[in-house]
Design a protein around this motif. Sequence first.
Motif, mmCIF file in Angstrom:
data_model
loop_
_atom_site.group_PDB
_atom_site.id
_atom_site.type_symbol
_atom_site.label_atom_id
_atom_site.label_comp_id
_atom_site.label_asym_id
_atom_site.label_seq_id
_atom_site.Cartn_x
_atom_site.Cartn_y
_atom_site.Cartn_z
ATOM 1 N N ALA A 1 0.852 -1.214 -0.007
ATOM 2 C CA ALA A 1 0.113 -0.036 -0.079
ATOM 3 C C ALA A 1 1.083 1.080 -0.003
ATOM 4 O O ALA A 1 0.594 2.530 -0.580
ATOM 5 N N ILE A 2 1.791 1.215 0.921
ATOM 6 C CA ILE A 2 2.844 2.510 0.858
ATOM 7 C C ILE A 2 3.467 2.730 -0.272
ATOM 8 O O ILE A 2 3.426 3.823 -0.958
ATOM 9 N N ARG A 3 4.153 1.944 -1.000
ATOM 10 C CA ARG A 3 4.490 1.753 -2.158
ATOM 11 C C ARG A 3 3.658 2.092 -3.385
ATOM 12 O O ARG A 3 4.141 2.584 -4.312
ATOM 13 N N ALA A 4 2.254 2.040 -3.316
ATOM 14 C CA ALA A 4 1.478 2.489 -4.256
ATOM 15 C C ALA A 4 0.752 3.859 -3.899
ATOM 16 O O ALA A 4 -0.133 4.358 -4.368
ATOM 17 N N GLY A 5 1.635 4.581 -2.906
ATOM 18 C CA GLY A 5 1.189 5.823 -2.541
ATOM 19 C C GLY A 5 0.215 6.104 -1.678
ATOM 20 O O GLY A 5 -0.555 6.969 -1.383
ATOM 21 N N ARG A 6 -0.175 4.995 -0.889
ATOM 22 C CA ARG A 6 -1.479 5.153 -0.124
ATOM 23 C C ARG A 6 -1.022 5.230 1.609
ATOM 24 O O ARG A 6 -0.009 4.798 1.677
ATOM 25 N N HIS A 7 -1.950 5.904 2.238
ATOM 26 C CA HIS A 7 -1.762 6.254 3.721
ATOM 27 C C HIS A 7 -2.298 5.187 4.443
ATOM 28 O O HIS A 7 -3.220 4.407 3.881
ATOM 29 N N VAL A 8 -1.606 4.710 5.379
ATOM 30 C CA VAL A 8 -1.709 3.258 6.022
ATOM 31 C C VAL A 8 -2.122 3.539 7.254
ATOM 32 O O VAL A 8 -1.365 4.098 7.979
ATOM 33 N N MET A 9 -3.126 2.718 7.964
ATOM 34 C CA MET A 9 -3.517 2.608 9.391
ATOM 35 C C MET A 9 -3.372 1.350 9.837
ATOM 36 O O MET A 9 -4.182 0.374 8.993
ATOM 37 N N LEU A 10 -2.624 1.243 10.778
ATOM 38 C CA LEU A 10 -2.388 -0.589 11.367
ATOM 39 C C LEU A 10 -3.098 -0.663 12.413
ATOM 40 O O LEU A 10 -3.116 0.170 13.559
ATOM 41 N N GLU A 11 -3.940 -1.699 12.584
ATOM 42 C CA GLU A 11 -4.448 -2.400 13.727
ATOM 43 C C GLU A 11 -3.296 -2.639 14.822
ATOM 44 O O GLU A 11 -2.258 -2.971 14.273
ATOM 45 N N LYS A 12 -3.363 -2.789 15.980
ATOM 46 C CA LYS A 12 -2.620 -3.117 17.035
ATOM 47 C C LYS A 12 -2.218 -4.666 16.986
ATOM 48 O O LYS A 12 -3.340 -5.377 16.678
ATOM 49 N N PRO A 13 -1.252 -5.085 17.104
ATOM 50 C CA PRO A 13 0.100 -4.324 17.275
ATOM 51 C C PRO A 13 0.503 -3.982 15.681
ATOM 52 O O PRO A 13 -0.058 -4.862 14.798
ATOM 53 N N PRO A 14 1.334 -2.817 15.640
ATOM 54 C CA PRO A 14 1.391 -2.569 14.380
ATOM 55 C C PRO A 14 2.295 -3.440 13.440
ATOM 56 O O PRO A 14 2.372 -3.310 12.240
ATOM 57 N N GLY A 15 2.931 -4.682 13.849
ATOM 58 C CA GLY A 15 3.437 -5.634 13.073
ATOM 59 C C GLY A 15 3.779 -6.845 13.699
ATOM 60 O O GLY A 15 3.597 -6.889 15.146
ATOM 61 N N ALA A 16 4.454 -8.071 13.370
ATOM 62 C CA ALA A 16 5.045 -8.796 13.841
ATOM 63 C C ALA A 16 6.171 -8.683 14.493
ATOM 64 O O ALA A 16 6.625 -9.384 15.483
ATOM 65 N N THR A 17 7.380 -7.933 14.078
ATOM 66 C CA THR A 17 8.645 -7.510 14.712
ATOM 67 C C THR A 17 8.679 -6.000 14.675
ATOM 68 O O THR A 17 8.269 -5.168 13.735
ATOM 69 N N LEU A 18 9.528 -5.512 15.564
ATOM 70 C CA LEU A 18 9.970 -4.228 15.481
ATOM 71 C C LEU A 18 10.629 -3.911 14.040
ATOM 72 O O LEU A 18 10.540 -2.780 13.715
ATOM 73 N N SER A 19 11.595 -4.684 13.713
ATOM 74 C CA SER A 19 12.065 -4.399 12.369
ATOM 75 C C SER A 19 11.380 -4.136 11.391
ATOM 76 O O SER A 19 11.433 -3.132 10.613
ATOM 77 N N GLU A 20 10.009 -4.798 11.311
ATOM 78 C CA GLU A 20 8.852 -4.468 10.148
ATOM 79 C C GLU A 20 8.672 -3.045 10.397
ATOM 80 O O GLU A 20 8.399 -2.514 9.173
ATOM 81 N N CYS A 21 8.297 -2.600 11.591
ATOM 82 C CA CYS A 21 7.564 -1.525 11.791
ATOM 83 C C CYS A 21 8.631 -0.506 11.469
ATOM 84 O O CYS A 21 8.315 0.737 10.797
ATOM 85 N N HIS A 22 9.946 -0.563 11.593
ATOM 86 C CA HIS A 22 10.928 0.565 11.355
ATOM 87 C C HIS A 22 10.985 0.401 9.830
ATOM 88 O O HIS A 22 11.126 1.607 9.232
#
Length: 309
Positions: free
Chosen positions: A76-97
């Motif tokens: 979605a981000i690469r397609a230029g879309r704004h993104v809202m993440l349900e909690k937790p924001p990812g499976a790992t901290l590295s993904e979120c960064h």
Amino acid sequence: MLVALVGIGKIALDQHVPAIAGSPDWELAATVSRHGSVEGVEAWDDFTAMLEARPDIRVVSLCLPPVPRFAYAAEAIRAGRHVMLEKPPGATLSECHALQDMAREMRVSLFATWHSREADKVDAARGWLSDKTLRRLTVTWKEDVRRWHPGQAWIWEPGGLGVFDPGINALSIVTKILPKPIHLSGAVLKFPENRQTPIAADLAFAHPDGAEVTADFDWRQEGDQIWTIEAETEAGTLVLSDGGARMTVDGAEAGTEEDAPLSGEYPRLYAAMARLVRDGASDVDLAPMRHVADAFTLGRREIVAPFEE
């Protein structure tokens, strides 16, 4: 603004759909799901096809489990879309960064939501604690997994977090209301012998002023469900109960309706997302997730009785 909702499961139908429907900022323009849909809303089962066919939808809200979420968010981000993440924001901290870096490069908004921070009395508790000296803080977060997560097998698999799925809600409140940051100093994680994620956890934290900070998470609670944070200070004891919906100070009800002008956790999240998009900003606070990651790193593992649905 038009928004697409991805992952039409229990949380989407119970919380996201009503919040969007009641908002003056949003229109639910499409859903993406292999199994669910929303009556009267354009439904897709292919996320890539939806992005290509609906360039007018500039915002995507992801309600998928944590493990598959990164791939959808990145696309979605690469397609230029704004993104809202349900909690937790990812499976790992590295993904979120990584998502933060992508969003910054593409100049889109990224919002890591923590719905429990929007409970009615959380802001009031933060204000009350802001000038107090903390002596002790105790988190008790006990609920019945069979009642709240029936048949959701993914929570027991790697990346599903187990009891930290609700426990991270408590940590999101704690990290918002405490004026000084804490860090994990010890943990005991209790794993059913037939599951990959913990069913209970006991946590201890280090506070910069030496206050005693602990948390007790348990998914085996029967009867009354307990979502309580108790903060003892030199000026009295504050208790947030019902997940932050009620607040007392020395036993007396505290906080006012004016503390929460917009009703409901998810309506407040969507109002915040609208502001972020309008301002060209992002909000990705990973403090609650860092505590969970530290618990898995530092925690002592105990095997307990098997869990069966």
